[in-house]
Design an enzyme around this catalytic site. Structure first.
Site, short mmCIF file in Angstrom:
data_model
loop_
_atom_site.label_atom_id
_atom_site.label_comp_id
_atom_site.label_asym_id
_atom_site.label_seq_id
_atom_site.Cartn_x
_atom_site.Cartn_y
_atom_site.Cartn_z
N ARG A 150 11.09 7.80 -7.79
CA ARG A 150 9.87 8.32 -8.40
C ARG A 150 10.07 9.75 -8.90
O ARG A 150 9.60 10.11 -9.99
CB ARG A 150 8.72 8.27 -7.39
N ASP A 162 -0.97 -0.89 0.68
CA ASP A 162 -0.22 0.36 0.76
C ASP A 162 -0.80 1.24 1.87
O ASP A 162 -2.00 1.17 2.16
CB ASP A 162 -0.29 1.09 -0.58
N LYS A 204 8.56 0.48 -2.66
CA LYS A 204 7.83 -0.49 -1.84
C LYS A 204 6.88 -1.32 -2.69
O LYS A 204 6.82 -2.55 -2.57
CB LYS A 204 7.08 0.24 -0.72
N THR A 205 6.12 -0.67 -3.56
CA THR A 205 5.21 -1.40 -4.45
C THR A 205 6.00 -2.25 -5.44
O THR A 205 5.63 -3.39 -5.73
CB THR A 205 4.31 -0.41 -5.21
#
Length: 352
Positions: free
Chosen positions: A235, A127, A82-83
């Protein structure tokens, strides 16, 4: 098959130094490796073809109309990009990005300071946007719809409201719990995009790119082994890769190939099995099996049994166990599936 990318590493490093876009971040600064690994443009993002095409279309249309890109909401499990999408989008637009988080914006004044500092077509990334306070969230509505923000000066009968015009900007929100986002906020986004788990092939390419940046020679089978244990999350794949590299540098002579056997040794040492389950995951399954006869067991009771917070249990560990088909949620609590029961029995017999 062996992969080595030293020339590509030099090219990517020079590209990443050419244009910093992340200014004014209220999040912790990434490590140098994190910063190099994070893609800077859509072309660098692995997989996500449909999402990239949609965003390219929105950016092209907004550029043609000479307007800011519509506000965008990304949702889905943590660690899926998302980031990264937000930063890449700012680069594609050719603007700057301001990164913050919902809990960091405590008061209306904090929001006003951020919004008034944005320039035309800038991107504001929030966020965990579902954690904004209700007062701050409602202050954000006119900013999103009309490009203005109201600031209250003073208190009591003498208080005055000042309306400030804002530069056109794009708000990009990210949340792991879209159900906790209010309907008025959710409806103000021009695009609500879910990011799902990565497939094995995409995870392999993510790890390959990291190996490229580290200039590490690695077997193709080793890439697949890490990908298979990464829980479908980019991640997690990068985190496991870093720990494998630590083990590799500690146990293997420098310059030797990182083999699949080395990867298996490293991940076994970390307690990550072939399904990607970690020690706490296996403990949850074993407690349901041995202490509660396979279930059902309530969330609070299970949390106490494993000495873990109920929220962490339900939001961090359970989704992956359910995705793997090892447990299910019944009306009376958590229950082991047939696959979960078989897994525990095999695990207990192998340890015994």
């Amino acid at each position: 098959m062996i992969s080595r990318y030293s020339e590509a590493r030099k090219t990517k490093s020079s590209e990443n130094k050419s244009k910093p876009v992340d200014k004014g971040s209220s999040l912790s600064s990434p490590s140098p490796l994190d910063d190099r690994i994070r893609p800077k443009k859509f072309d660098d993002i692995i997989g996500r073809a449909q999402e990239k095409q949609t965003l390219r279309m929105m950016i092209a249309a907004a550029t043609k109309r000479k307007k800011a890109v519509d506000h965008i909401l990304f949702y889905g499990p943590p660690g899926l990009g998302k980031t990264t999408f937000s930063i890449a989008m700012a680069n594609e637009i050719g603007s700057s990005i301001r990164i913050t988080s919902g809990p960091a914006i405590e008061r209306q004044g904090d929001l006003a300071a951020i919004l008034t500092g944005l320039k035309a077509n800038d991107v504001l990334f929030i966020d965990e946007i579902h954690r904004l306070s209700r007062i701050v969230e409602e202050s954000l509505y006119p900013a999103m719809e009309d490009g203005v923000i109201d600031i209250v000066m003073g208190k009591g009968p003498s208080a005055k409201t000042i309306r400030l015009n804002l530069e056109p900007f794009t708000l990009v929100g990210a949340t792991t719990q879209i159900g906790k986002l209010s309907s008025p906020m959710r409806d103000r986004f021009g695009l609500v995009q879910r990011l799902d788990y990565f497939g094995t092939e995409d995870l392999v390419e993510i790890i390959r790119r990291a190996a490229n940046l580290e200039d590490i020679e690695i077997e193709e089978a080793a890439l697949v082994e890490i990908a298979n244990r990464s829980r479908g999350t980019g991640r997690v794949a990068l985190r496991l890769f870093r720990r494998v590299v630590d083990y590799y540098e500690y146990m293997v002579k420098q310059g030797e190939t990182l083999t699949v056997d080395v990867v298996k040794e490293a991940l076994d040492l970390l307690g990550v099995d072939k399904m990607g389950l970690e020690e706490i995951d296996r403990r949850i399954l074993e407690i349901i099996y041995s202490h509660f006869n396979g279930g059902p067991v309530g969330l609070s009771t299970l949390a106490i049994a494993i000495s873990e917070d109920p929220v962490t249990l339900s939001e961090v560990y359970e989704p992956f166990l359910m995705k793997q088909g090892l447990i299910k949620r019944a009306a009376r609590g958590r229950v082991l599936t047939e696959s979960g029961t078989l897994f525990v029995q095999q695990n207990l017999s192998s340890n015994g």
